[in-house]
Design a protein around this motif. Structure first.
Motif, mmCIF file in Angstrom:
data_model
loop_
_atom_site.group_PDB
_atom_site.id
_atom_site.type_symbol
_atom_site.label_atom_id
_atom_site.label_comp_id
_atom_site.label_asym_id
_atom_site.label_seq_id
_atom_site.Cartn_x
_atom_site.Cartn_y
_atom_site.Cartn_z
ATOM 1 N N GLY A 128 17.092 1.689 -10.917
ATOM 2 C CA GLY A 128 18.233 2.388 -10.327
ATOM 3 C C GLY A 128 17.880 3.257 -9.136
ATOM 4 N N GLY A 129 17.031 2.782 -8.254
ATOM 5 C CA GLY A 129 16.679 3.545 -7.048
ATOM 6 C C GLY A 129 15.562 4.550 -7.259
ATOM 7 N N ILE A 130 15.072 4.666 -8.495
ATOM 8 C CA ILE A 130 13.952 5.585 -8.758
ATOM 9 C C ILE A 130 12.694 4.758 -8.953
ATOM 10 N N ASP A 131 11.684 5.070 -8.158
ATOM 11 C CA ASP A 131 10.425 4.316 -8.203
ATOM 12 C C ASP A 131 9.385 5.033 -9.045
ATOM 13 N N GLU A 132 8.637 4.236 -9.808
ATOM 14 C CA GLU A 132 7.476 4.768 -10.513
ATOM 15 C C GLU A 132 6.246 4.063 -9.938
ATOM 16 N N ASN A 133 5.394 4.841 -9.323
ATOM 17 C CA ASN A 133 4.202 4.321 -8.663
ATOM 18 C C ASN A 133 3.125 4.038 -9.709
ATOM 19 N N CYS A 134 2.809 2.783 -9.901
ATOM 20 C CA CYS A 134 1.770 2.379 -10.858
ATOM 21 C C CYS A 134 0.623 1.688 -10.134
ATOM 22 N N THR A 135 0.332 2.140 -8.917
ATOM 23 C CA THR A 135 -0.836 1.607 -8.204
ATOM 24 C C THR A 135 -2.078 2.201 -8.856
ATOM 25 N N LEU A 136 -3.210 1.589 -8.625
ATOM 26 C CA LEU A 136 -4.451 2.126 -9.187
ATOM 27 C C LEU A 136 -4.726 3.528 -8.644
ATOM 28 N N ASP A 137 -4.431 3.741 -7.350
ATOM 29 C CA ASP A 137 -4.606 5.084 -6.774
ATOM 30 C C ASP A 137 -3.797 6.113 -7.561
ATOM 31 N N ALA A 138 -2.526 5.803 -7.802
ATOM 32 C CA ALA A 138 -1.645 6.742 -8.502
ATOM 33 C C ALA A 138 -2.106 6.956 -9.938
ATOM 34 N N LEU A 139 -2.444 5.871 -10.631
ATOM 35 C CA LEU A 139 -2.872 5.989 -12.023
ATOM 36 C C LEU A 139 -4.180 6.756 -12.149
ATOM 37 N N PHE A 140 -5.137 6.482 -11.241
ATOM 38 C CA PHE A 140 -6.406 7.209 -11.274
ATOM 39 C C PHE A 140 -6.179 8.683 -10.931
ATOM 40 N N SER A 141 -5.263 8.935 -10.026
ATOM 41 C CA SER A 141 -4.959 10.320 -9.655
ATOM 42 C C SER A 141 -4.327 11.068 -10.825
ATOM 43 N N GLN A 142 -3.381 10.430 -11.528
ATOM 44 C CA GLN A 142 -2.715 11.059 -12.673
ATOM 45 C C GLN A 142 -3.695 11.345 -13.810
ATOM 46 N N MET A 143 -4.634 10.447 -14.006
ATOM 47 C CA MET A 143 -5.549 10.560 -15.140
ATOM 48 C C MET A 143 -6.925 11.085 -14.724
ATOM 49 N N HIS A 144 -7.011 11.633 -13.521
ATOM 50 C CA HIS A 144 -8.304 12.040 -12.970
ATOM 51 C C HIS A 144 -9.062 12.985 -13.892
ATOM 52 N N ASP A 145 -8.407 14.067 -14.338
ATOM 53 C CA ASP A 145 -9.111 15.065 -15.154
ATOM 54 C C ASP A 145 -9.607 14.473 -16.478
ATOM 55 N N GLU A 146 -8.747 13.689 -17.113
ATOM 56 C CA GLU A 146 -9.115 13.058 -18.388
ATOM 57 C C GLU A 146 -10.291 12.093 -18.193
ATOM 58 N N MET A 147 -10.207 11.276 -17.129
ATOM 59 C CA MET A 147 -11.293 10.319 -16.874
ATOM 60 C C MET A 147 -12.568 11.049 -16.463
ATOM 61 N N GLN A 148 -12.410 12.137 -15.723
ATOM 62 C CA GLN A 148 -13.573 12.919 -15.306
ATOM 63 C C GLN A 148 -14.303 13.465 -16.532
ATOM 64 N N ASP A 149 -13.541 13.978 -17.510
ATOM 65 C CA ASP A 149 -14.153 14.492 -18.741
ATOM 66 C C ASP A 149 -14.880 13.380 -19.492
#
Length: 198
Positions: free
Chosen positions: A168-189
């Motif tokens: 409905g006109g709302i985009d959810e960015n599921c690129t690897l860049d976006a996913l790695f950015s969202q999960m950066h702290d968890e993956m860093q740990d």
């Protein structure tokens, strides 16, 4: 005249005696002053030496503390560099997966991010060209689990990998860049634990 000579001689002797006494007193005073100055100088030297020793110890402590802090910062920066290198390498490896594995990963990500309702999934131009046969049906199966459906957009998204979900006109960015950015702290740990607690 002999009386004058005797008086003169006596005056001269008294003057000589007085001069000798004054000279002796002056020498004694000078020795006392020298001894006092020497004692004062020794006292000042001892105080100065003690103060310099304390200042030197404080300086060495500050230098050691600064050195320890700098070494800690360098170790932390090196660890951070290693973690970021591992994360970049992991993202690159996912990006470079063979088509079968890559689209299996996409399917899994769709099942995690799909929403109820009708949606559109957009891929990069490169991924659109290499979509496996029957992949749209697999995407719909994954979307059904969330109570929705997906159709593949024929229009390429301006992304390098992954996908964009549009509801409905709302985009959810599921690129690897976006996913790695969202999960950066968890993956860093996770990387930190793997590298330094293994």
């Amino acid at each position: 005249m002999a009386g004058i000579d005797a008086i003169t001689s006596e005056i001269l002797q008294d003057a000589e005696k007085s001069a000798q006494e004054l000279l002796a007193q002056a020498r004694a005073d000078a020795e006392s002053s020298k001894a006092s100055a020497r004692a004062s100088a020794e006292k000042t030297k001892a105080k100065t030496t003690k103060r310099l020793e304390v200042e030197q110890a404080q300086y060495e402590k500050r230098v050691e503390s600064r050195k320890t802090m700098i070494e800690g910062q360098q170790r932390l920066a090196y660890r951070q560099h290693l973690i970021e290198t591992v994360l970049r390498q992991a993202q690159k490896e996912l990006h470079d997966l063979p088509a079968g594995e890559y689209f299996a990963m996409v399917c899994k990500l769709v099942s995690e991010h799909a929403e109820p309702g009708e949606g559109t999934i957009m891929f990069s131009a490169a991924d659109l060209k290499r979509l496996p046969a029957g992949f749209a049906a697999k995407l719909n199966e994954a979307a059904k689990k969330a109570g929705g459906s997906l159709k593949v957009s024929k229009e390429a998204a301006d992304i390098s990998d992954g996908f964009v979900l549009r509801y409905g006109g709302i985009d959810e960015n599921c690129t690897l860049d976006a996913l790695f950015s969202q999960m950066h702290d968890e993956m860093q740990d996770t990387v930190l634990k793997t590298l330094w607690q293994a």
